[in-house]
Motif scaffolding. Structure first.
Motif, PDB file in Angstrom:
ATOM      1  N   VAL A  36       0.836  -1.197   0.000  1.00 31.45           N
ATOM      2  CA  VAL A  36       0.000   0.000   0.000  1.00 31.45           C
ATOM      3  C   VAL A  36       0.869   1.246   0.000  1.00 31.45           C
ATOM      4  O   VAL A  36       1.799   1.383   0.809  1.00 31.45           O
ATOM      5  CB  VAL A  36      -0.939   0.002   1.220  1.00 31.45           C
ATOM      6  CG1 VAL A  36      -1.686   1.334   1.334  1.00 31.45           C
ATOM      7  CG2 VAL A  36      -1.926  -1.144   1.135  1.00 31.45           C
ATOM      8  N   GLY A  37       0.573   2.164  -0.892  1.00 30.24           N
ATOM      9  CA  GLY A  37       1.306   3.416  -0.946  1.00 30.24           C
ATOM     10  C   GLY A  37       1.021   4.296   0.258  1.00 30.24           C
ATOM     11  O   GLY A  37      -0.049   4.222   0.874  1.00 30.24           O
ATOM     12  N   THR A  38       1.976   5.138   0.593  1.00 28.94           N
ATOM     13  CA  THR A  38       1.854   6.068   1.715  1.00 28.94           C
ATOM     14  C   THR A  38       2.396   7.435   1.306  1.00 28.94           C
ATOM     15  O   THR A  38       3.191   7.542   0.356  1.00 28.94           O
ATOM     16  CB  THR A  38       2.657   5.570   2.933  1.00 28.94           C
ATOM     17  OG1 THR A  38       4.061   5.577   2.591  1.00 28.94           O
ATOM     18  CG2 THR A  38       2.232   4.171   3.342  1.00 28.94           C
ATOM     19  N   PRO A  39       2.006   8.485   2.020  1.00 29.71           N
ATOM     20  CA  PRO A  39       2.590   9.801   1.728  1.00 29.71           C
ATOM     21  C   PRO A  39       4.106   9.816   1.869  1.00 29.71           C
ATOM     22  O   PRO A  39       4.793  10.527   1.126  1.00 29.71           O
ATOM     23  CB  PRO A  39       1.917  10.709   2.767  1.00 29.71           C
ATOM     24  CG  PRO A  39       0.593  10.052   3.026  1.00 29.71           C
ATOM     25  CD  PRO A  39       0.892   8.577   2.980  1.00 29.71           C
ATOM     26  N   GLU A  40       4.639   9.015   2.797  1.00 33.21           N
ATOM     27  CA  GLU A  40       6.091   8.966   2.975  1.00 33.21           C
ATOM     28  C   GLU A  40       6.779   8.393   1.737  1.00 33.21           C
ATOM     29  O   GLU A  40       7.853   8.850   1.329  1.00 33.21           O
ATOM     30  CB  GLU A  40       6.438   8.134   4.217  1.00 33.21           C
ATOM     31  CG  GLU A  40       6.030   8.764   5.535  1.00 33.21           C
ATOM     32  CD  GLU A  40       4.518   8.723   5.795  1.00 33.21           C
ATOM     33  OE1 GLU A  40       4.022   9.564   6.563  1.00 33.21           O
ATOM     34  OE2 GLU A  40       3.834   7.837   5.200  1.00 33.21           O
ATOM     35  N   LEU A  41       6.161   7.370   1.127  1.00 31.37           N
ATOM     36  CA  LEU A  41       6.722   6.809  -0.098  1.00 31.37           C
ATOM     37  C   LEU A  41       6.633   7.808  -1.252  1.00 31.37           C
ATOM     38  O   LEU A  41       7.515   7.857  -2.114  1.00 31.37           O
ATOM     39  CB  LEU A  41       6.006   5.518  -0.461  1.00 31.37           C
ATOM     40  CG  LEU A  41       6.313   4.310   0.439  1.00 31.37           C
ATOM     41  CD1 LEU A  41       5.379   3.147   0.118  1.00 31.37           C
ATOM     42  CD2 LEU A  41       7.767   3.873   0.277  1.00 31.37           C
ATOM     43  N   VAL A  42       5.572   8.603  -1.284  1.00 33.91           N
ATOM     44  CA  VAL A  42       5.472   9.668  -2.280  1.00 33.91           C
ATOM     45  C   VAL A  42       6.648  10.627  -2.128  1.00 33.91           C
ATOM     46  O   VAL A  42       7.291  11.018  -3.122  1.00 33.91           O
ATOM     47  CB  VAL A  42       4.139  10.422  -2.151  1.00 33.91           C
ATOM     48  CG1 VAL A  42       4.138  11.679  -3.018  1.00 33.91           C
ATOM     49  CG2 VAL A  42       2.977   9.521  -2.536  1.00 33.91           C
ATOM     50  N   ASP A  43       6.960  11.003  -0.886  1.00 29.05           N
ATOM     51  CA  ASP A  43       8.088  11.901  -0.652  1.00 29.05           C
ATOM     52  C   ASP A  43       9.381  11.305  -1.197  1.00 29.05           C
ATOM     53  O   ASP A  43      10.163  11.991  -1.865  1.00 29.05           O
ATOM     54  CB  ASP A  43       8.245  12.182   0.843  1.00 29.05           C
ATOM     55  CG  ASP A  43       7.116  13.030   1.413  1.00 29.05           C
ATOM     56  OD1 ASP A  43       6.367  13.633   0.618  1.00 29.05           O
ATOM     57  OD2 ASP A  43       6.980  13.087   2.647  1.00 29.05           O
TER      58      ASP A  43
END
Length: 506
Positions: A36-43
């Motif tokens: 599952v994607g997370t905002p931290e991975l987006v960063d």
């Protein structure tokens, strides 16, 4: 060849997992788990893209073209795994994936490779210095298009290849010299993973910087919101619903640094059928329209959902032929359960509208789509904006006009469309000539005596239109002109050749 997904994101050149997983929801076959994607991975992905930007933007056109060609080759090398996975996840038939979508995806990558090798897209301009000009000298001025920075791309549900991970937005951005971060669509995560692996393999082969491409799968709305609002992202490409696209568009506009959001959001792609053509071949057109409506279960952004005709016996023949052809159409699997439910709900609401008559009604089962056909008059349509809204699936609406003036009034009331089609014979030329200036303001592509399903990937193609068809009427998401979305003009004044960009020096 059966492919078992590893289920991880691709952040730069690294496979990255996360604490939570989601399960795919295939039309048939085995479900698989994905991180599952997370905002931290987006960063992390955006930071990797920014770290790669300087080096990638400095690559030569030949180097980037070789990268695009290599992506096409890597996709083709995985054709069996991609075809099997995409068929399982989406329910689309094998010919659609193997013979249409994958070749189209590879071909548009190669088209961009040729386009940037040619160099005309750079729009190079040079005003030579005029040191003796009076009353003031003119400096040396050179202009060229330069890449804007990291680009975010949202995969589409209805095109698991051509409008998704390695699709047109990604190809255009990479061709321009912009690293890409893709938010994969949950309808086909395995297909997205395979496409990402192909891009990563091509990047390794051609020596591209690690952060040139990333794929993030799954996650809630916060993941998409973080991606469009990340300060390192400089533009967004999106294909999807009006509601979802408008929400992301607004977020882009609300940033401290607003950025362009190139969203394709929806269209009913009306057809205007003129008198002579309707009288001469109304039944033939009705049958052909039914086929276009039901192509791919109606899951095309260019599906021609409305036919505008002149009232009379010829319109009856057109309606009856359409009804007969639709009655022969069997159920087709839709891309997701959610899309199927939305289609059923939209069809039901259409049938409940005052002044609308049901011509063909069906009872779609589960994830299947079966056709619907409705009819109304122009007065009713003009009084009810809901009748001009897209129902994503094989649903058609016939709108009967009293005369040519009412047809023109209806055309003026249209919202922005991807396409408008004119069905005409030679005797209809004057009526079509009067309507053309009206529909030019409504759509990005105007057809005569055809059907808009199927978008040619070519230099002259425009796939976009006034809002709500897209959020930027001056752009296209298909064809080589789409590269301009990810470039900006820079003027260089009195720079010596030794420090000019290579494409301007000399």
């Amino acid at each position: 060849m059966t492919y078992t997904p590893h289920g991880k994101h691709l952040i730069g050149a690294e496979r990255v997992g996360s604490d939570q997983t989601f399960s795919s929801d295939p039309a048939h076959g085995t479900a698989h788990d994905f991180s599952v994607g997370t905002p931290e991975l987006v960063d992390r992905a955006c930071e990797a893209a920014e770290a790669a930007f300087d080096a990638y933007a400095a690559t030569s056109r030949d180097e980037r073209a070789a990268f695009l060609d290599a992506i096409a080759e890597e996709l083709e090398a995985r054709i069996d795994e991609i075809t099997e996975t995409a068929m399982s996840e989406t329910g689309l038939p094998e010919p659609r994936i193997r013979s249409v979508e994958l070749p189209r995806t590879a071909n548009q990558l190669r088209l961009f490779a040729g386009h940037i090798r040619d160099g005309a897209y750079l729009d190079r301009r040079h005003d030579a210095a005029l040191p003796d000009r009076q009353p003031l000298p003119r400096p040396d001025l050179r202009m060229i298009q330069r890449p804007i920075g990291p680009v975010a791309v949202f995969g589409a549900s209805n095109f698991p290849l051509a409008f998704s991970t390695a699709g047109g937005d990604t190809a255009a951005a990479l061709a321009a010299g912009c690293p890409v971060v893709v938010k994969g669509h949950g309808a086909h995560p395995g297909t997205g993973e395979l496409a990402a692996e192909a891009i990563a393999a091509a990047a390794r082969r051609t020596g591209m910087p690690d952060g040139v491409f990333s794929l993030i799968q799954g996650g809630n709305r916060q993941v998409g919101q973080r991606l469009v609002q990340h300060p390192l992202i400089k533009a967004v490409g999106f294909t999807g619903s009006l509601a979802g696209g408008r929400a992301l568009f607004d977020l882009c506009a609300q940033r401290d640094e607003p950025i362009p959001f190139y969203g394709e959001l929806g269209s009913v792609n009306p057809m205007f059928v003129f008198d002579s053509a309707l009288s001469a071949r109304g039944a033939e057109m009705g049958k052909a329209w039914a086929g276009s409506l039901c192509m791919g279960a109606g899951q095309f952004c260019t599906n021609p959902g409305i036919a505008v005709v002149m009232d009379g016996p010829a319109a009856d023949a057109f309606r009856d032929a359409t009804r007969e052809a639709l009655a022969e159409m069997g159920p087709q699997t839709m891309l997701t359960e959610g899309i199927a439910e939305a289609y059923k709900g939209g069809a039901a609401k259409m049938g409940e509208e005052s002044g609308v008559t049901a011509i063909v009604t069906t009872e779609p089962a589960s994830r299947a789509a079966t056709p619907f056909l409705y009819e109304t008059d122009a007065d009713t349509w003009l009084a009810n904006e809901r009748l001009g809204e897209e129902v994503f699936g094989p649903l058609g609406l016939i709108v009967r006009c009293k005369d040519a003036a009412q047809m023109e009034t209806l055309a003026r009331k249209l919202k922005g469309q991807l396409t408008v089609t004119l069905h005409m014979d030679d005797a209809d030329a004057e009526a079509a000539r009067k309507l053309l200036p009206i529909v030019e303001r409504k759509a990005g592509r105007i057809l005569v005596n055809g059907f808009p399903t199927g978008v040619e990937v070519a230099d002259a193609m425009v796939h976009g239109g006034p809002y709500p068809a897209s959020t930027n009427f001056g752009a296209t998401s298909v064809g080589t002109l789409s590269i301009r979305r990810f470039l900006r003009p820079v003027c260089y004044q009195n720079l010596p050749d030794s420090i000019l960009p290579a494409d301007l020096a000399g």
